[in-house]
Design a protein around this motif. Sequence first.
Motif: not given
Length: 614
Positions: A77-84, A109-111, A115-120
Amino acid sequence: MKHQHFKKIFLLIGICICCFITYAQTLLDSTALEKLSDKDKPALLTQLAERSRINGDYKAAIRKAQLSAALALKFKNLTEAVKARTIQTSVYATTKEFVLSKKASDTTLLLAQQSRQPVAMAYAYYAQALFYNAIDNSEQITKYCRLALKSLEKVSDPYLSAKIYYQLYMINSRWDDVKNVNKYAWAATQNALKTTDYNLLSNCYIALSVAADYNYAGTKKEVFRDSIIYYLNKAQNLYIQHPKYVARKTYGIACINSADYYLRYFADTDQEAKNNAIRYASMANEVMKGAINGEEIRASSLGILSEYARRDKNLVMAEGYLQEAYNVMIGKKVPYYYTLINVVTALSNFYEQNGNYVKALEFQKKATEYGNKLFDEKRTLNAQKLEVQYEAEKKNSEVKLLKQSEKYAQQQKYLYFGIAIASILGLIFMFRSYHFRLRYSLQREKQLHLEKQDAELQMKFEKEEQARLKAEQLLLESQQQQLQKEVMASQLQLEHKKEMLFQIKEKLSDNHQFNINKIWNEELLLDNDFEEAKFQIQQVHPEFFSLLNQRAQQKLTALDLKLCAYLHLKMDTKKIAQLMHIEAKSVRMSRYRIKQKLGLGKEDDLNLFLQNIG
């Protein structure tokens, strides 16, 4: 006094209730966390980490954020990892651990890129902005905030948008850019209203109060002054309505700003404003007791209470508040030297005004000591910032170079492939076009031969044309010279005519004066004077007299110019003497005098000189 005493009691009871609610909420959160599966835990852990961060419990925030990131990565779950990781970046930036903040932001930034997700990507850019905010690089903060907002154009996230706009608001408040302070404070608030993050919304209301303060300072309109306390009250009401979701520090800031508002904008004689200021300062002091990192707010509130005690001539209470503020500040393990300097400076001024110069000097020395420590701390932090910024720029340059190298390698690969295809096509084209090029070469050779012949004929024609034009020019010059001489001769003849008329006039008797004068006047009307004749000659041959005057070292008289004109027309001395009605000897003397005026030597020929000028 009794009424105020009850207010304090109720305030203390409220704070105790809030603490109990917070403790109970912590237990509930722990229970809720245990009930969730490992796959669902990261989102809640991230929320708990953010709550610990805003309450100043940075160790707990880091611990929860790390656990959230680890679980999120375990389940990809890369997006949640980015938030953390963004929360980790924020905590490290706040605690001035610049190296860890940079490492966390780069990992984020690497994560996000993976993920290639806009939110991330938006969170990752926001994390970069937080890092650059820690090292005071305003240009990079603005850059990454705009990149984050651009990513959010593809997907809506009011929570993150509000935080980004709030970051831009803070940057512009440093620059005192009133227009952008208002713009970004409003944008942050509008987005925060769409969320359930009441602490964020409370901060946005405080931002709007600051914007109103800027507006009032610039316009002095009371509507803006009233807006300041209006937005601060909204921030305070959020804490009262949602105590477990609004940080005590946020509430304390709203209270201390309200107290400062009444202190700055109302007269000393305004009793209501004074009561409000004391009430808000007391609330700020009480709510921050026992709070993590609440010493600065407490010291500020005690300073305001001391100021009002001083105005009431209650010196004992004024001193007590300042001493309490001093004890609060030195009780912190890592003091805020800036606030500490303000407190000891206020104590020094207080004792100096009351004649206690020993204590005034003592606290002044402490102010100097803390000032030196603040300077050393700033110098150390600046060195760390510069080092981290250098490493960051170096790493960014390396990444940029690697990307460029990768891009060049890819381009080179495409280039080689294209060259191979082009080579094959070229061979086919060369084979098929051989005969065509041979035929074209023969046609081209024939065409060039024809063009060469045309060029030779054109050149011959141009030469003949040039010869014809040159002949015509020579003819015109010859005709012009002849006309010049004819004009000069005619002018000299006129001069001779006038001389003859003068002689006739002198020889006639007085009895015939009237008729002779009439003839004389008619002759003068027919003939122009020498100056007009000279102008006629100059129209045909303008260089003659002008060149003579330019060459002359002394001014030439009208007679001198007349003699030069006769000589130019190749008249001999005798003829000139007759025309000018003087002796030949006088002509020779005049020639000698003209040679001197023209700067000619004895061996120089005046006639030849005048012919050359002509």
